[in-house]
Design an enzyme around this catalytic site. Structure first.
Site, mmCIF file in Angstrom:
data_model
loop_
_atom_site.group_PDB
_atom_site.id
_atom_site.type_symbol
_atom_site.label_atom_id
_atom_site.label_comp_id
_atom_site.label_asym_id
_atom_site.label_seq_id
_atom_site.Cartn_x
_atom_site.Cartn_y
_atom_site.Cartn_z
ATOM 1 N N GLU A 1 0.813 -1.229 0.000
ATOM 2 C CA GLU A 1 0.000 0.000 0.000
ATOM 3 C C GLU A 1 0.844 1.276 0.000
ATOM 4 O O GLU A 1 0.462 2.268 0.599
ATOM 5 C CB GLU A 1 -0.995 0.005 1.163
ATOM 6 N N HIS B 1 -2.344 -1.343 10.026
ATOM 7 C CA HIS B 1 -1.875 -2.714 10.248
ATOM 8 C C HIS B 1 -0.666 -2.672 11.185
ATOM 9 O O HIS B 1 0.034 -1.654 11.246
ATOM 10 C CB HIS B 1 -1.422 -3.361 8.931
#
Lengths: 443, 443
Positions: free
Chosen positions: B51, B274
């Site tokens: 990402e 995360h």
């Protein structure tokens, strides 16, 4: 049945671009029947077909070849399919498909390549005790050699093809590649593929060739070929190949090679617009040469690496041309989109004036108003889709260029490890005022 | 510098989903600065990031990590990019990108996965004398576990991921895979990946773990996570992994593993939504076990193959569900398109009546006429694009299903070669009235 291990194994490989566009290709069902008859009679070990666009035709062939070639695989991809099929006498243990990231433009519907989802299919086959990685592929067609707008796409396809073969074949004893590369023998993509993978060309490797002059596979004598398409190559061109290589454990040789020659005896027309290729390959356990790295092989190696660097530099230039082109196209799409939007706003503004003037009569004719609005919306939608498409094309081209740059860097690192040979100096002094290195990995 | 060959080599691997959507992700620039500081301080051997959606952020990181991680690669794909990046202390010799054939739907723009061009990136790295194939990937997100319409896409992605790793890693001494798999440890795709490739999970393999409970990487304690998204897993889930395996030449072990725990000391917020993973892996030359295939290892092998057949059968079922769904969607698109076309013809017919009656007044109000025509055209265009998209989805799903069927056939062939073990009989007698085999390769 388990074939006993013998010192020598022969493999007959067949490759044909079937030109199988249902209802459009001439005599399609008859030609498929002829191809099926040939294959079931000849019983090649490995049959690599391209342009089998209809799954029905594949299934018919599968039924017909159930005895001669009990194992087969049809690779699916894109809108129509990849057109790639493998028939095999030996069990196919595994398959894998790599779709090329670039493959023409969807709006070039008359060329149709984009809809075909061009790819390279791999099948892992055991021949006796040997593991063969078999690849079948079909690259983007060349419609105009002088002004080939698809060249960057084809170069990136060749780049991805060599990457795929190189990275997936490490565990194989032998590698066999067949298909319609749509590239002449000395075209950039072909040189890139052969130099990087070490694949050898059956036609060039065999002393025993029977077929068209210069191994041509698209010939003027084929009745399905229009002669003016071949100009300036009046007799034809060689764009279909069977390539192969052995490994550290297995040697591979091409004993003979043949192509069809346009017409087929006892048949009114040939199998396809392309000629069919058949190669007889021989595999033997590798006989190691004398040990010790002598100076000559070292020089040869560094020569090969330097050649690869040159080819890669050429490929990078071609990809950069494609990048500029894609950037220009995206810019044009953006500009057209903005103009469409401006036109829409202008129209709304003109229409709004009498509405703001409370009840004044609408001067804008309704028909023109709606037609113009519809046109603006159509422009906006089309340019939006084109913008997305060109962005994806740009990303793929940039990605390939990045990988090539990295590869050049790694190769140059390797060259620095070699002692300096005569013909290729890795530390060429650049002309004054020029950048120190044309292939600086951090460039 | 050339590190001397020692019997043991340690590698520290880091993996993080950076949640780097410019202007949308919270505190994006600050978090990238924190990540950069961490990486340049910790100097992991291999850093696998997901990402990293903006290339600018990658380039900033590259600049910051120029000393600690001189080698890096950013994988480009799709419209936005793949988001995948590798930073490395060791030279990257080669890279390769595989784009998953299925990755959500372009019209689900709020989910955005389609635009990300999800892929698996590979880098070939030399660590001392060993060749390491390093993979970084990010699979399609799971937005609703109960009704996960993307499950077939994710299963096909896991299938393609295992194919890619298996086929490209034959020449490697060790394999390291890191990334956000968006799958729980026992999810189908995860089992498929581990069972087929033999990859081992750092978290499960180490005795020395320091991190969140159950190795979770998406936790409720992270301030960027909305708790209701995690329901019914109140504490969190484990969806990010570092996987590894050795080879016939090299053994690999995980000495320790750690994750961040939501908040970071001395910082106002964590690195990402995360948690970051760090694994210390140890590589040693392979110590061969006692020679001879004893009955037990044979049984274990056949057990593994039978387990793989079960997992594959489950995966095939899931892909078939996806196939039915895609077929239904394409059917709906076709029907809507036909209705749009019928409506257009009807409208033209009504408008044509007074025109044919020569000069009779047009009863159709012009505004409605044009609006309706525009609507019909919009329906036609949209359904046409959807039809093409769903056809491509179908081809990819069918392709994966074909490959899985072939793999099951090949595995069953292998099972037949084993002596019949107790728990898994390969020739189970089917119940009366049932087909002889659930996984007939020719089915």
């Amino acid at each position: 049945c388990f074939p006993l291990f013998s010192l020598q194994t022969d493999v007959r490989v067949f490759s044909l671009n079937c030109w199988g566009i249902r209802y459009l290709s001439k005599h399609c069902p008859q030609r498929y029947a002829m191809i099926g008859d040939l294959l079931s009679k000849e019983e090649h070990d490995i049959v690599l077909l391209q342009e089998v666009w209809s799954e029905k035709d594949f299934l018919n062939l599968k039924k017909k070849l159930a005895c001669s070639h009990p194992h087969c695989h049809y690779f699916k991809s894109g809108v129509i399919g990849s057109g790639l099929a493998i028939f095999c006498k030996h069990r196919i243990h595994d398959t894998f498909l790599y779709r090329y990231s670039l493959n023409g433009y969807p709006y070039m519907a008359h060329h149709g390549d984009w809809f075909g989802g061009k790819a390279v299919g791999m099948a892992v086959i055991k021949i006796g005790s040997m593991t063969a990685n078999v690849y079948v592929t079909h690259l983007h067609a060349e419609y105009c050699r002088e002004k080939d707008s698809y060249l960057p796409h084809r170069v990136v396809q060749a780049w991805e093809l060599q990457q795929f073969i190189r990275h997936t074949s490490a565990g194989a004893d032998v590698v066999i590649v067949g298909g319609d590369l749509n590239m002449h023998p000395q075209d950039l993509g072909n040189r890139l593929l052969r130099a990087y993978t070490g694949l050898r060309d059956s036609y060039l490797e065999t002393a025993n060739f029977d077929g068209c002059e210069d191994g041509m596979t698209l010939i003027a004598d084929n009745p399905f070929i229009s002669k003016k398409e071949l100009v300036p190559f009046e007799k034809g061109i060689r764009i279909d190949y069977i390539l192969f290589k052995g490994s550290s454990k297995t040697d591979m040789h091409c004993d003979s090679m043949s192509t069809t020659k346009g017409s087929i005896p006892d048949h009114p027309f040939p199998y396809s617009d392309h000629e069919a290729l058949t190669a007889e390959l021989r595999m033997e356990p590798h006989t190691p040469t004398e040990p010790g790295h002598d100076k000559k092989s070292m020089d040869q190696d560094s020569g090969k690496v330097a050649e690869l660097v040159d080819i890669l530099t050429e490929a990078r230039t071609e990809v950069k041309v494609g990048l500029h082109c894609a950037e220009r196209m995206r810019y044009t799409a953006t500009r057209t989109g903005i103009m469409g939007l401006a036109l829409l706003f202008l129209e709304l503004a003109i229409a709004a004036v009498p509405w703001l003037a409370l009840g004044a009569e609408q001067p804008f004719p309704r028909t023109s108003f709606y037609l113009l609005a519809a046109l603006c919306c159509a422009i906006l939608l089309t340019t939006f889709l084109l913008y997305i498409f060109y962005t994806m094309e740009l990303k793929s081209l940039q990605g390939a260029e990045d990988q090539m740059r990295l590869a050049v860097g790694s190769l140059q690192e390797k060259l620095r490890g070699f002692p300096l040979p005569q013909p290729y100096s890795t530390h060429r002094k650049p002309p004054e005022g020029q950048e120190p290195s044309a292939f600086d990995p951090e460039e």
